[in-house]
Write a protein that holds these residues in place. Sequence first.
Motif, PDB file in Angstrom:
ATOM      1  N   ALA A   1     -29.347  56.888  22.831  1.00  0.00           N
ATOM      2  CA  ALA A   1     -28.602  57.889  22.377  1.00  0.00           C
ATOM      3  C   ALA A   1     -28.848  59.231  22.093  1.00  0.00           C
ATOM      4  CB  ALA A   1     -28.048  56.997  20.895  1.00  0.00           C
TER       5      ALA A   1
ATOM      6  N   ASP B   1     -22.185  60.791  17.789  1.00  0.00           N
ATOM      7  CA  ASP B   1     -21.024  61.624  17.012  1.00  0.00           C
ATOM      8  C   ASP B   1     -21.495  61.821  15.633  1.00  0.00           C
ATOM      9  OD1 ASP B   1     -19.181  60.801  18.379  1.00  0.00           O
ATOM     10  OD2 ASP B   1     -18.281  59.051  17.563  1.00  0.00           O
TER      11      ASP B   1
ATOM     12  N   SER C   1     -21.007  56.603  15.611  1.00  0.00           N
ATOM     13  CA  SER C   1     -22.217  56.335  16.280  1.00  0.00           C
ATOM     14  C   SER C   1     -23.125  57.524  16.269  1.00  0.00           C
ATOM     15  CB  SER C   1     -21.487  56.381  17.784  1.00  0.00           C
ATOM     16  OG  SER C   1     -21.370  57.705  17.946  1.00  0.00           O
TER      17      SER C   1
ATOM     18  N   PRO D   1     -18.805  53.179  12.177  1.00  0.00           N
ATOM     19  CA  PRO D   1     -18.874  54.449  12.589  1.00  0.00           C
ATOM     20  C   PRO D   1     -19.685  55.273  11.451  1.00  0.00           C
ATOM     21  CG  PRO D   1     -16.647  53.717  11.529  1.00  0.00           C
ATOM     22  CD  PRO D   1     -17.614  52.768  11.608  1.00  0.00           C
TER      23      PRO D   1
ATOM     24  N   ASP E   1     -24.457  50.185  16.476  1.00  0.00           N
ATOM     25  CA  ASP E   1     -23.149  49.451  16.680  1.00  0.00           C
ATOM     26  C   ASP E   1     -22.664  49.146  15.508  1.00  0.00           C
ATOM     27  OD1 ASP E   1     -21.850  47.792  18.438  1.00  0.00           O
ATOM     28  OD2 ASP E   1     -23.349  46.209  18.915  1.00  0.00           O
TER      29      ASP E   1
END
Length: 246
Positions: free
Chosen positions: A84, A51, A48, A46, A43
């Motif tokens: 995720a 990514d 994530s 960056p 959270d």
Amino acid sequence: MGESLLLVAHGSRDPRHARTVAALTRRIRSARPGLPVATAFLDFDPPSVPDGLERLARHGARRVVVQPLLLTRAFHASVDLPGALRRAPASLAVRQARVLGPDPLLTAALERRLHEAGLRPGERTATAVVLAAAGTADPEAAAALAGTARRWQRTGWRAVRPAFASGGTFPRTEDVVRMLRAEGAERIAVAPYVLAPGRLPDRIAAGAAAAGADRLGAVLGAAPELVRLVLRRYDEARAGALALTG
């Protein structure tokens, strides 16, 4: 590139959090030359997790061990992160390592921070410790913290009691400091059981100051014991993957 390690931290609006994770990452890279080590966040910061995995795939990674920089197996480790990871590129073989805690290396790192804060080794038996975590609504995670406190107390401390910083979880840091003082503790040290600075660690520090704790340790940060623990978890996960495929 082959095999890589992706460190996944919680993330925070506080920029000190990401800086601390970056410092830990640098130490891990130095301790294991040749191992590509990247970071991602669940959270706020960056990249994530999806990514981060995509970047590794673009740079030629085929296998990735994902190490949660989390101290307990609460919601983030058991629900958020697996969700995720299901969005990883099809070209990647991804394996999630165990969370960091519980482990004696974590209490060794906590002791390092207390000694750095001025607590002398000879003061151990007269010192009560507040093991102050961020807080959790997960009963399994709360029980794990209580177990860590019990085991740590057996190493010679006068007492070790768990506490929490978040508003919905009790007891609070300041409550436990005052309780230990009422029980006659000569010296009280607060050991933040958190990885990096942020709002909740600041709340732990404020509670320690308000209740008159004698010593306050720093967050775990890039402690050498944490570096060793991350690489141990990586090796365990990698060995498990090899056993499954071999």
